[in-house]
Scaffold this motif. Structure first.
Motif, mmCIF file in Angstrom:
data_model
loop_
_atom_site.group_PDB
_atom_site.id
_atom_site.type_symbol
_atom_site.label_atom_id
_atom_site.label_comp_id
_atom_site.label_asym_id
_atom_site.label_seq_id
_atom_site.Cartn_x
_atom_site.Cartn_y
_atom_site.Cartn_z
ATOM 1 N N THR A 64 0.855 -1.184 0.000
ATOM 2 C CA THR A 64 0.000 0.000 0.000
ATOM 3 C C THR A 64 0.889 1.232 0.000
ATOM 4 O O THR A 64 1.864 1.322 0.764
ATOM 5 N N ILE A 65 0.553 2.186 -0.882
ATOM 6 C CA ILE A 65 1.339 3.410 -0.998
ATOM 7 C C ILE A 65 0.430 4.612 -0.813
ATOM 8 O O ILE A 65 -0.763 4.580 -1.136
ATOM 9 N N LEU A 66 1.000 5.674 -0.269
ATOM 10 C CA LEU A 66 0.250 6.894 0.011
ATOM 11 C C LEU A 66 0.375 7.836 -1.183
ATOM 12 O O LEU A 66 1.484 8.171 -1.599
ATOM 13 N N LEU A 67 -0.764 8.270 -1.707
ATOM 14 C CA LEU A 67 -0.799 9.170 -2.860
ATOM 15 C C LEU A 67 -1.608 10.409 -2.509
ATOM 16 O O LEU A 67 -2.460 10.390 -1.616
ATOM 17 N N PRO A 88 7.148 -4.236 -5.906
ATOM 18 C CA PRO A 88 7.434 -4.743 -4.558
ATOM 19 C C PRO A 88 8.341 -3.830 -3.738
ATOM 20 O O PRO A 88 9.006 -2.928 -4.260
ATOM 21 N N VAL A 89 8.363 -4.123 -2.440
ATOM 22 C CA VAL A 89 9.345 -3.571 -1.514
ATOM 23 C C VAL A 89 10.267 -4.723 -1.117
ATOM 24 O O VAL A 89 9.795 -5.816 -0.785
ATOM 25 N N GLN A 90 11.572 -4.491 -1.183
ATOM 26 C CA GLN A 90 12.528 -5.536 -0.845
ATOM 27 C C GLN A 90 13.544 -5.006 0.167
ATOM 28 O O GLN A 90 14.041 -3.892 0.019
ATOM 29 N N SER A 91 13.819 -5.811 1.155
ATOM 30 C CA SER A 91 14.823 -5.457 2.156
ATOM 31 C C SER A 91 15.781 -6.626 2.307
ATOM 32 O O SER A 91 15.361 -7.755 2.591
ATOM 33 N N LEU A 92 17.062 -6.364 2.114
ATOM 34 C CA LEU A 92 18.077 -7.401 2.310
ATOM 35 C C LEU A 92 19.296 -6.792 2.973
ATOM 36 O O LEU A 92 19.547 -5.594 2.878
ATOM 37 N N GLY A 93 20.029 -7.631 3.659
ATOM 38 C CA GLY A 93 21.219 -7.143 4.339
ATOM 39 C C GLY A 93 21.739 -8.145 5.333
ATOM 40 O O GLY A 93 21.429 -9.342 5.261
ATOM 41 N N ASP A 101 10.278 -0.387 -5.244
ATOM 42 C CA ASP A 101 10.346 -0.226 -6.701
ATOM 43 C C ASP A 101 9.383 0.831 -7.216
ATOM 44 O O ASP A 101 9.550 1.350 -8.327
ATOM 45 N N TYR A 102 8.354 1.172 -6.442
ATOM 46 C CA TYR A 102 7.383 2.152 -6.919
ATOM 47 C C TYR A 102 7.864 3.594 -6.756
ATOM 48 O O TYR A 102 7.264 4.525 -7.285
ATOM 49 N N LEU A 103 8.952 3.812 -6.002
ATOM 50 C CA LEU A 103 9.457 5.160 -5.808
ATOM 51 C C LEU A 103 10.173 5.639 -7.066
ATOM 52 O O LEU A 103 10.988 4.905 -7.641
ATOM 53 N N PRO A 104 9.901 6.849 -7.522
ATOM 54 C CA PRO A 104 10.576 7.358 -8.721
ATOM 55 C C PRO A 104 11.997 7.819 -8.410
ATOM 56 O O PRO A 104 12.315 8.224 -7.289
#
Length: 729
Positions: free
Chosen positions: A564-567, A582-587, A614-617
């Motif tokens: 869910t993204i805020l617009l 998607p949102v991905q977190s690795l580390g 990935d949805y962030l410009p």
């Protein structure tokens, strides 16, 4: 002459060789008179040492003549020192009786995995913050648990309000809504309460904190995508415990609290009471508070009933009232006038009633019923706008633990009802939202051998969420698996993974920053889904009798889909939508601990997090997230005498929501505590180098009448000094 000197040297060498003694020792438990194995006997200043065998016996050879100091140590017992003069004619071993320590090092039992196993035999990776560390962090911030979490590797506390200092926590770089906060297994701190949750959990009654990182929805349902933090309360013992604390800081905070507990054969109790006062604090003299004026009150009584050896009933009620006012410091102190009008208030009431019933159906089997009802009311006000709401949450869980020879089986079911109702709002704009969840779960922990243990689980959740505008029903199947490999006594590894989900919510870190103003109700938004896992390697060893080294290297990965993204639309209204990107977190996280003679302790933790949406410009990095963090702490402690500690923390650059990058920064802290019998005095200097966001750029923009605020990425209040007194009876 040379011959005489040579003869003298030879005589001295022969005499020295004969002046070496052997000595036998038998070490026993003073209470039970049982022989103690693995006890260490050290001859001070000689490097000579020996360990007792299974029969409690040890022999020390080559002891020089003269007065010698023997130091006898064993884990869980008080150290004993004996002075003897050698040579000694010994016809039988010297018996030495060790007294069990009041702070005996018991095996750490974890409850968050539901099996109540020791941590070393639990396949699921669980980190624990134990009582000693909780006690230290309580000296720094007695009001709440934010300091305990802030200084833990891989966890960050994200401030969401420049003037009211509201905050949420992040694990593995993911937004706070993806972490499930529990108190004794009850989820009472999410949804509308999230911005104040960690600010309303006092540490005074905690015995330990358990942290599971990575998808944990199989254990606890919705909201555990990034992990679970379970705050575990103390339970009463036959020996009464009464703790009191008084704390005062230079930033105007006063904390007064007490905790008491005791039990007998049939009944027990615990009681926590805490009041916190904070004066409005403006360190950079821009007329806006870095710390709000605050009045907090918490009262948490519990009644423990033990009708028989098999049954335990725990009834509790936790009440918290909090009033926080930040903004223009002239408004707070003197009221509004023509030039000073901005304020932000957060007034909340939280009441959680709990009932926990346990019944041992066999020697090792357990039936457990847990139920709770949580009421949370919060009023937010700024000039010309207010937001008022009530959140109700009801939770019931029934589980049965069956222990076999080499297996632990758990079967359970739960029901969860969550409802938010906005007050004083028209129906078409009210942010009302309800969620109903029915879940079934099963878990098997299988000891395939002494060195290989496997834990697998499966949960099915039927979820309905709805408001005036839409209704959605979803069915989730959530498998999870974890494995523990013990290569030898020093090396081990855990690996695990699973699925998760998060039902829609309006209450996120972003919407908290603008007090939910111009935020539209949810409409046609579906649950977020995830998969991921962790893998680690552990090493622990002793070097001689004085050094202990432990090392942990953990890798993690989480992928969230249907995020869910805020617009914001052209009319300035905010709303949420799902995105396929998607949102991905690795580390990875690296932790090391070095202990010397149980007095010096060095901790080092490093976290690398690469989290992207990935949805962030243009720049896809998650905002307000450093890629690199380093935690360092050095502690010197003489048990029940004094302790001093020095800490240092490095935070790398972070991207803000305006795509600018922040500066990296260091912060340092110092603490000291001295014990005088039942009284201890402590002082603490947090961030004494005065790392502060306003040193880089003013946090407040615009006029006093219509200010705007930058994203918060480091300390706003600057250096903090505090000191106090603790009384333990």
């Amino acid at each position: 002459m040379r011959k005489i000197i040579l003869m003298l040297c030879t005589f001295v060498c022969i005499t020295s060789a004969y002046a070496q003694n052997s000595f036998k020792v038998l070490v026993k438990n003073k209470e039970s008179k049982a022989n103690l194995s693995a006890a260490t006997i050290l001859i001070k200043g000689t490097g000579l040492l020996a360990k007792t065998a299974e029969n409690g016996m040890a022999t020390i050879n080559n002891i020089p003549d003269g007065n010698q100091v023997l130091i006898i140590r064993n884990v869980g017992f008080e150290e004993q020192t004996i002075t003897l003069t050698f040579p000694i004619n010994q016809s039988a071993p010297l018996e030495i009786f060790l007294q069990e320590s009041e702070d005996e090092l018991e095996e750490v039992i974890v409850s968050s995995t539901r099996t109540s196993r020791t941590i070393k035999n639990t396949p699921t990776r669980v980190e624990t913050i134990e009582l000693e560390e909780i006690d230290e962090k309580s000296n720094m911030r007695p009001a709440n648990v934010s300091m305990i979490l802030h200084e833990s590797t891989g966890i960050s506390v994200q401030q969401t309000s420049a003037t009211s200092a509201n905050a949420s926590i992040r694990i593995q770089g993911l937004d706070g809504r993806y972490t499930q906060l529990l108190k004794d297994g009850y989820a009472s701190f999410g949804n509308f309460a999230s911005g104040l949750s960690i600010l309303e959990i006092p540490p005074l009654d905690l015995s330990q904190v358990e942290i599971i990182k990575g998808p944990s929805s199989t254990l606890y349902g919705a909201g555990a995508i990034a992990g679970v933090v379970n705050f575990v309360s103390k339970t009463p013992k036959e020996k009464a415990e009464y703790n009191f604390i008084l704390n005062q800081s230079n930033v105007g905070q006063t904390n007064i609290g007490g905790f008491a507990m005791k039990r007998n054969n049939k009944i027990g109790y615990s009681l926590l009471a805490l009041v916190n006062f904070q004066k409005p604090y403006d360190v950079d003299k821009d007329d806006f508070t870095e710390l709000p004026k605050t009045r907090d009150f918490t009262l948490h009584p519990k009644l423990f009933l033990y009708p028989n050896d098999k049954t335990t009933l725990i009834i509790g009620n936790a009440f918290t009232k909090s009033d926080r006012t930040g903004g223009d410091i002239f408004v707070i102190k003197e009221g509004t006038d023509v030039n000073h009008q901005y304020f932000e208030t957060n007034n909340s009431i939280r009441n959680t009633s709990t009932l926990d019933f346990s019944y041992k159906t066999g020697a090792m089997d357990l039936l457990k019923v847990k139920t709770s009802f949580n009421y949370f009311k919060r009023d937010i006000s700024i000039p010309n706008y207010s937001f008022n709401g009530i959140n109700y949450n009801a939770y019931t869980d029934i589980s049965y633990l069956k222990n076999l020879k080499n297996q632990s089986l758990i079967f359970g079911a739960n029901l969860v009802y969550d409802e938010f109702l906005e007050q004083n709002q028209s129906q078409n704009l009210a942010k009302n939202f309800s969620t109903k969840t029915a879940g079934l779960y099963a878990q098997q922990t299988w000891d395939l051998s002494d060195r290989f243990k496997l834990e697998s689980g499966l949960r099915t959740d039927l979820v309905q969420y709805f408001n005036t505008f839409y209704s959605k029903t979803e069915f989730f199947i959530l498998p999870r698996i974890s494995a523990l490999f013990k290569f030898d006594d020093k090396w081990s590894s855990r690996i695990g993974g699973g699925l998760g989900y998060k039902t829609p919510t309006l209450f996120t870190e972003q919407t908290e920053t603008f007090q939910y103003q111009n935020l539209l109700p949810l409409n046609n938004v579906e649950a977020e889904k995830s998969y991921g896992g962790t893998a680690d390697v552990n090493f622990k060893t002793s070097i001689g009798t004085d050094w202990m080294l432990s090392f942990n290297q953990m890798f993690f990965y989480t992928r969230i889909t249907n995020s869910t993204i805020l617009l914001q639309d052209k009319n300035g209204f905010f709303h949420f939508e799902n995105t396929r990107q998607p949102v991905q977190s690795l580390g990875f996280e690296t932790n090391a601990k070095i202990i010397f003679k149980e007095y010096f302790k060095l901790f080092a933790g490093y976290t690398f997090t690469n989290a992207k949406a990935d949805y962030l410009p243009v720049i896809q990095n998650i905002r307000l997230l450093p890629k690199n963090k380093l935690n360092l702490a050095l502690l010197y402690e003489k048990e029940r005498n004094f302790k001093i500690g020095l800490e240092g923390y490095f935070t790398d650059k972070q991207y803000l929501y305006n795509n600018l990058e922040t500066n990296p920064f260091w912060e340092f802290g110092f603490m000291a505590e001295k014990v005088f019998g039942k009284i201890s005095i402590f002082i603490n200097a947090e961030n004494f180098t005065d790392t502060r966001q306003s040193k880089y750029k003013s946090v407040v923009n615009g006029s006093h009448l219509n200010p705007t605020f930058d994203d918060i990425w480091t300390h706003t209040e600057g250096r903090t000094f505090n000191g106090g007194i603790k009384l333990k009876l």
